[in-house]
Scaffold this motif. Sequence first.
Motif, PDB file in Angstrom:
ATOM      1  N   SER A 142       0.815  -1.204   0.000  1.00 14.82           N
ATOM      2  CA  SER A 142       0.000   0.000   0.000  1.00 14.82           C
ATOM      3  C   SER A 142       0.851   1.258   0.000  1.00 14.82           C
ATOM      4  O   SER A 142       1.922   1.310   0.620  1.00 14.82           O
ATOM      5  CB  SER A 142      -0.895   0.016   1.241  1.00 14.82           C
ATOM      6  N   SER A 143       0.320   2.282  -0.629  1.00 19.24           N
ATOM      7  CA  SER A 143       0.851   3.629  -0.466  1.00 19.24           C
ATOM      8  C   SER A 143       0.841   3.955   1.025  1.00 19.24           C
ATOM      9  O   SER A 143      -0.001   3.464   1.780  1.00 19.24           O
ATOM     10  CB  SER A 143      -0.049   4.611  -1.226  1.00 19.24           C
ATOM     11  N   THR A 144       1.742   4.826   1.437  1.00 20.53           N
ATOM     12  CA  THR A 144       1.800   5.244   2.833  1.00 20.53           C
ATOM     13  C   THR A 144       0.762   6.303   3.174  1.00 20.53           C
ATOM     14  O   THR A 144       0.581   6.631   4.353  1.00 20.53           O
ATOM     15  CB  THR A 144       3.193   5.801   3.179  1.00 20.53           C
ATOM     16  N   LEU A 174      -3.580   3.463   3.130  1.00 22.36           N
ATOM     17  CA  LEU A 174      -3.216   2.465   4.137  1.00 22.36           C
ATOM     18  C   LEU A 174      -4.432   2.019   4.942  1.00 22.36           C
ATOM     19  O   LEU A 174      -4.603   0.821   5.203  1.00 22.36           O
ATOM     20  CB  LEU A 174      -2.123   3.016   5.060  1.00 22.36           C
ATOM     21  N   THR A 202       4.088  -1.317   3.340  1.00 18.82           N
ATOM     22  CA  THR A 202       3.844   0.039   2.866  1.00 18.82           C
ATOM     23  C   THR A 202       4.984   0.445   1.944  1.00 18.82           C
ATOM     24  O   THR A 202       6.123  -0.004   2.112  1.00 18.82           O
ATOM     25  CB  THR A 202       3.735   1.048   4.029  1.00 18.82           C
TER      26      THR A 202
END
Length: 164
Positions: free
Chosen positions: A53-55, A60, A78
């Motif tokens: 996932s993107s941070t 998230l 992440t």
Amino acid sequence: MKTLLILRHAKSDWGNSQLSDHDRPLNHRGKYDAPRMGAWIKLQKMVPDLIISSTAERALTTAEMVALAADFEGELRTERKFYLAGPPTYVEILNELSDRYERVMVVGHNPGMEELVSLLTDSDRRMTTANVAVVELPIDSWGELTIFADGRLLHHWRPKELPT
């Protein structure tokens, strides 16, 4: 064959102008849609082996809610580079994965999600919030993945089209 689930984050909250874009949380609808998508992924027997996932807070949180609802038991990583990334960044990160992962989910943002689906499948799909595209890739190793992978779009799920 490898399978890639491409998930755009759920609907975010624009109510607090003091927050940076990266720190925006999910709104009420996003908190409703994300677990529904996770439950649907489980029902469809498409639970990934790995989630990246993107941070960004909204991405998230979406990933965590989807994972919980899907009874996901793998690793949730992440990746800061996924924040507002384009397709080459996703491919670069996926190229580094161990081949033990057969089904991987990436969670990120538009326009990158739509562009990734388009390039991998030669299919233009509007990836609105909490949409999931399931792409079958004609590769045996993640290291073989390119942005022109000639993948096949197996599914495109939208929260508003799920049975209630």
